[in-house]
Write a protein that holds these residues in place. Structure first.
Motif, PDB file in Angstrom:
ATOM      1  N   ASN A  92      -1.255   6.600  -1.948  1.00 33.55           N
ATOM      2  CA  ASN A  92      -1.218   6.236  -0.208  1.00 33.55           C
ATOM      3  C   ASN A  92      -1.350   7.543   0.430  1.00 33.55           C
ATOM      4  OD1 ASN A  92      -0.345   3.175   0.618  1.00 33.55           O
ATOM      5  ND2 ASN A  92       1.070   3.596  -1.379  1.00 33.55           N
ATOM      6  N   ARG A  93      -1.093   7.487   1.719  1.00 31.35           N
ATOM      7  CA  ARG A  93      -0.892   8.662   2.600  1.00 31.35           C
ATOM      8  C   ARG A  93       0.039   9.178   3.082  1.00 31.35           C
ATOM      9  NH1 ARG A  93      -6.355   6.188   5.620  1.00 31.35           N
ATOM     10  NH2 ARG A  93      -7.895   6.201   3.980  1.00 31.35           N
ATOM     11  N   PHE A  94       1.328   8.939   2.325  1.00 37.67           N
ATOM     12  CA  PHE A  94       2.578   9.266   3.026  1.00 37.67           C
ATOM     13  C   PHE A  94       2.451  10.833   3.096  1.00 37.67           C
ATOM     14  CE2 PHE A  94       3.726   4.904   1.082  1.00 37.67           C
ATOM     15  CZ  PHE A  94       4.235   4.523   2.150  1.00 37.67           C
ATOM     16  N   SER A  95       3.140  11.132   3.906  1.00 39.74           N
ATOM     17  CA  SER A  95       3.337  12.798   4.311  1.00 39.74           C
ATOM     18  C   SER A  95       4.728  13.106   4.413  1.00 39.74           C
ATOM     19  CB  SER A  95       2.598  13.222   5.442  1.00 39.74           C
ATOM     20  OG  SER A  95       2.918  12.597   6.516  1.00 39.74           O
ATOM     21  N   GLY A  96       5.284  14.402   4.774  1.00 41.71           N
ATOM     22  CA  GLY A  96       6.616  14.765   4.933  1.00 41.71           C
ATOM     23  C   GLY A  96       7.380  15.040   3.785  1.00 41.71           C
ATOM     24  N   VAL A  97       8.719  15.315   3.928  1.00 45.29           N
ATOM     25  CA  VAL A  97       9.372  15.595   2.813  1.00 45.29           C
ATOM     26  C   VAL A  97      10.021  14.552   1.980  1.00 45.29           C
ATOM     27  CG1 VAL A  97      10.157  17.821   3.706  1.00 45.29           C
ATOM     28  CG2 VAL A  97      11.534  15.725   4.153  1.00 45.29           C
ATOM     29  N   LEU A  98      10.510  14.782   0.834  1.00 38.61           N
ATOM     30  CA  LEU A  98      11.225  13.673   0.309  1.00 38.61           C
ATOM     31  C   LEU A  98      12.262  12.916   1.152  1.00 38.61           C
ATOM     32  CD1 LEU A  98      11.459  14.871  -3.404  1.00 38.61           C
ATOM     33  CD2 LEU A  98       9.995  12.904  -2.790  1.00 38.61           C
ATOM     34  N   PRO A  99      12.278  11.575   0.948  1.00 33.45           N
ATOM     35  CA  PRO A  99      13.391  10.899   1.919  1.00 33.45           C
ATOM     36  C   PRO A  99      14.670  10.901   1.226  1.00 33.45           C
ATOM     37  CG  PRO A  99      12.222   9.439   1.004  1.00 33.45           C
ATOM     38  CD  PRO A  99      11.371  10.709   0.500  1.00 33.45           C
ATOM     39  N   SER A 100      15.975  10.760   1.721  1.00 38.12           N
ATOM     40  CA  SER A 100      17.123  10.376   1.040  1.00 38.12           C
ATOM     41  C   SER A 100      17.046   9.198   0.215  1.00 38.12           C
ATOM     42  CB  SER A 100      18.228  10.156   2.144  1.00 38.12           C
ATOM     43  OG  SER A 100      19.311   9.755   1.305  1.00 38.12           O
ATOM     44  N   LEU A 101      17.151   9.467  -1.293  1.00 38.18           N
ATOM     45  CA  LEU A 101      17.247   8.292  -2.081  1.00 38.18           C
ATOM     46  C   LEU A 101      18.355   7.878  -2.822  1.00 38.18           C
ATOM     47  CD1 LEU A 101      14.039   9.939  -3.585  1.00 38.18           C
ATOM     48  CD2 LEU A 101      13.851   7.587  -2.262  1.00 38.18           C
ATOM     49  N   PRO A 102      18.483   6.688  -3.245  1.00 45.13           N
ATOM     50  CA  PRO A 102      19.723   6.243  -3.929  1.00 45.13           C
ATOM     51  C   PRO A 102      20.130   6.723  -5.310  1.00 45.13           C
ATOM     52  CG  PRO A 102      18.351   4.438  -3.742  1.00 45.13           C
ATOM     53  CD  PRO A 102      17.954   5.499  -3.219  1.00 45.13           C
ATOM     54  N   SER A 103      21.190   6.835  -5.723  1.00 46.05           N
ATOM     55  CA  SER A 103      21.307   7.290  -6.986  1.00 46.05           C
ATOM     56  C   SER A 103      21.011   6.155  -8.022  1.00 46.05           C
ATOM     57  CB  SER A 103      22.980   7.899  -7.274  1.00 46.05           C
ATOM     58  OG  SER A 103      23.911   6.859  -6.973  1.00 46.05           O
ATOM     59  N   SER A 104      21.109   4.992  -7.651  1.00 43.92           N
ATOM     60  CA  SER A 104      20.783   3.745  -8.468  1.00 43.92           C
ATOM     61  C   SER A 104      19.289   4.069  -9.051  1.00 43.92           C
ATOM     62  CB  SER A 104      21.056   2.663  -7.601  1.00 43.92           C
ATOM     63  OG  SER A 104      20.178   2.568  -6.501  1.00 43.92           O
ATOM     64  N   LEU A 105      18.530   4.637  -8.661  1.00 43.62           N
ATOM     65  CA  LEU A 105      16.912   4.735  -8.803  1.00 43.62           C
ATOM     66  C   LEU A 105      16.776   5.019 -10.258  1.00 43.62           C
ATOM     67  CD1 LEU A 105      14.414   6.439  -6.239  1.00 43.62           C
ATOM     68  CD2 LEU A 105      14.517   4.017  -7.094  1.00 43.62           C
ATOM     69  N   ARG A 106      15.769   3.958 -10.824  1.00 47.06           N
ATOM     70  CA  ARG A 106      15.556   4.408 -12.412  1.00 47.06           C
ATOM     71  C   ARG A 106      14.064   4.652 -12.385  1.00 47.06           C
ATOM     72  NH1 ARG A 106      18.680   2.884 -16.369  1.00 47.06           N
ATOM     73  NH2 ARG A 106      17.056   2.291 -17.727  1.00 47.06           N
ATOM     74  N   TYR A 107      13.089   4.296 -11.346  1.00 49.48           N
ATOM     75  CA  TYR A 107      11.979   4.375 -11.483  1.00 49.48           C
ATOM     76  C   TYR A 107      11.370   4.756 -10.093  1.00 49.48           C
ATOM     77  CZ  TYR A 107       6.715   3.295 -12.232  1.00 49.48           C
ATOM     78  OH  TYR A 107       5.292   3.730 -12.412  1.00 49.48           O
ATOM     79  N   LEU A 108      10.602   6.204 -10.095  1.00 49.41           N
ATOM     80  CA  LEU A 108      10.106   6.508  -8.906  1.00 49.41           C
ATOM     81  C   LEU A 108       8.970   7.333  -8.988  1.00 49.41           C
ATOM     82  CD1 LEU A 108      10.484   7.527  -6.119  1.00 49.41           C
ATOM     83  CD2 LEU A 108      11.724   9.348  -6.788  1.00 49.41           C
ATOM     84  N   SER A 109       8.026   6.626  -8.304  1.00 49.66           N
ATOM     85  CA  SER A 109       6.520   7.204  -8.342  1.00 49.66           C
ATOM     86  C   SER A 109       5.970   7.263  -6.873  1.00 49.66           C
ATOM     87  CB  SER A 109       5.521   6.308  -8.931  1.00 49.66           C
ATOM     88  OG  SER A 109       4.304   6.729  -8.917  1.00 49.66           O
ATOM     89  N   MET A 110       5.888   8.575  -6.707  1.00 46.70           N
ATOM     90  CA  MET A 110       4.960   9.041  -5.102  1.00 46.70           C
ATOM     91  C   MET A 110       3.698   9.771  -5.567  1.00 46.70           C
ATOM     92  SD  MET A 110       8.267  10.021  -2.827  1.00 46.70           S
ATOM     93  CE  MET A 110       9.550   8.840  -2.433  1.00 46.70           C
TER      94      MET A 110
END
Length: 422
Positions: A220-238
């Motif tokens: 995509n075209r997302f910009s900026g820093v990483l957002p606050s994310l939950p500790s429950s996440l198992r899969y994360l792709s940016m």
């Protein structure tokens, strides 16, 4: 001898009677008139592409579309009177077959979809359906699954979707959606799966306050820093966005098993908590990450196991390589600023076949302790070219983009040990 045949005849008779009774019951049931009108509008807004016959069963002259229309699931209307003939409501609508040989549908998504007020699931398979996502979907408070993938949907993600209290899965991947992600979407209490990859979404991604398990924003075209994310996440792709900043927000994410932040502008050091065997896919290549690989390991390196992949290539990592990643099956550390002798644990992992790929080319490494004549497994891919090894270690499994030079110029190797290498 006749008794078993008689019993078999009775069983067959009662089975046929049951089937006939069930068919009569289904014929007596009628679909809700509002739902039927909505299905008419949906059908008029879509059509089969060549080699697709999804709508061949949608015959509105049939007495009960719920039992004849492909892609339709219905349930009795809970608000209907007990004494009346039960009306059926559409609870699940699947548009398209999703089969490999089907070309899918074309047209647009009718706003009349919002008249199916008992709907819990809407699925649109791959095709060339265009236009916007109707904001009226936000009125369907029973929706748990929205999957509108691999079409040509454009415009923004409707902010009205942020009002769906029961939404569990939202998959809008593979479209042409643009603009920012509505802030309220990442706070939905029931949302667990959010797939927005391969669109044209932009802006900063909002903080996530729900217990997401799967978040995919790649391409995509997302910009900026990483957002606050939950500790429950198992899969994360940016991956393949325009994001920057440090990775320290990832330190509390102890449940991650897959992380892909490749092809961005992230900088700073890699948190030590990411070097663990439970995070079996760690993809951070082509960023501006610096620092080094941690000197100590929290777990036995051999516990990474089959299928594990770590790619830290094309960054600014420096210092000596520690054994922490020696158990990874596929490891890319090429195109960094690593120095020193490769730890023996990596050599042994290659020799025993647990490490199938080890790319270390384009660094400043000065040794690889492989005994002369030691045979490498046929499955091993090892590349050590363009380092500071004297004599250079020749390997035959380097990729084409590694170049043909076995060693760096001597002056570069001298400068790196003085801390002045480019």
């Amino acid at each position: 001898m006749a008794k078993p045949q008689f019993l078999l005849f009775l069983l067959l008779f009662f089975f046929l009677m049951y089937q006939q009774s069930l068919q009569q019951q289904q014929q007596q049931q009628q679909i809700n008139a509002v739902d039927l009108a909505a299905l008419h509008d949906i059908r008029n807004s879509l059509r089969d592409l060549p080699h697709s016959d999804f709508f061949s069963t949608w015959d509105f002259a049939a007495p009960n579309p719920c039992s004849t229309f492909t892609g339709l699931l219905c349930s009795p209307d809970p608000s209907a009177s007990a004494s009346a003939t039960p009306l059926l409501r559409v609870t699940s609508l699947t548009l398209g077959t999703g089969l490999a040989g089907s070309s899918g549908l074309m047209g647009s998504i009718s706003p009349a979809l919002s008249n199916l007020t008992a709907l819990t699931q809407i699925i649109l398979y791959a095709g060339i359906v265009s236009g916007s996502i109707p904001p009226q979907l936000g009125t369907l408070k029973n929706l748990r699954v929205i999957s509108l993938t691999n079409n040509r949907l454009s415009g923004p993600i409707p902010s009205s979707l942020s009002t769906l209290p029961n939404l569990h899965t939202l998959d809008l991947s593979g479209n042409q959606l643009g603009g920012p992600v509505p802030a309220g979407l990442t706070g939905l209490p029931s949302l667990r799966v959010l797939l927005l990859e391969s669109n044209q979404l932009s802006g900063e991604f909002p903080n996530v306050s729900t217990q997401l398990l799967h978040l995919d924003l790649k391409n995509n075209r997302f910009s900026g820093v990483l957002p606050s994310l939950p500790s429950s996440l198992r899969y994360l792709s940016m991956s393949k966005n325009e994001m920057w900043g440090p990775l320290n927000v990832l330190e509390p994410l102890s449940e991650l098993v897959y992380l892909d932040l490749s092809m961005n502008w992230f900088s700073g050091s890699i948190p030590e908590t990411l070097f663990r065997s439970t995070l079996s896919s760690l993809l951070l290549q082509r960023n501006n990450l610096s620092g080094g690989v941690p000197k100590t390991k929290a777990v036995d390196a051999t516990s990474y196991g089959e299928g594990s992949t770590v790619d830290l290539s094309h960054n600014l990592l420096s210092g000596e390589l520690s054994p922490v990643l020696a158990g990874v099956e596929i490891l890319f550390l090429n195109s960094n600023r690593l120095i020193g002798i490769v730890p023996d644990e990596y050599v042994q992992s290659v020799l025993v076949g647990s490490m199938k790929t080890l790319y270390l080319q384009h660094n400043y490494l000065s040794g690889f302790p492989l005994e002369s004549g030691s045979p490498l497994p046929d499955s091993a891919s090892l590349c050590l070219s363009y380092n500071c090894m004297i004599p250079p270690v020749r390997t035959m499994t380097c990729p084409a983009n590694a170049g043909g030079l076995l060693s760096r110029p001597a002056y570069q190797c001298r400068l790196v040990h003085l801390g002045n290498a480019d």
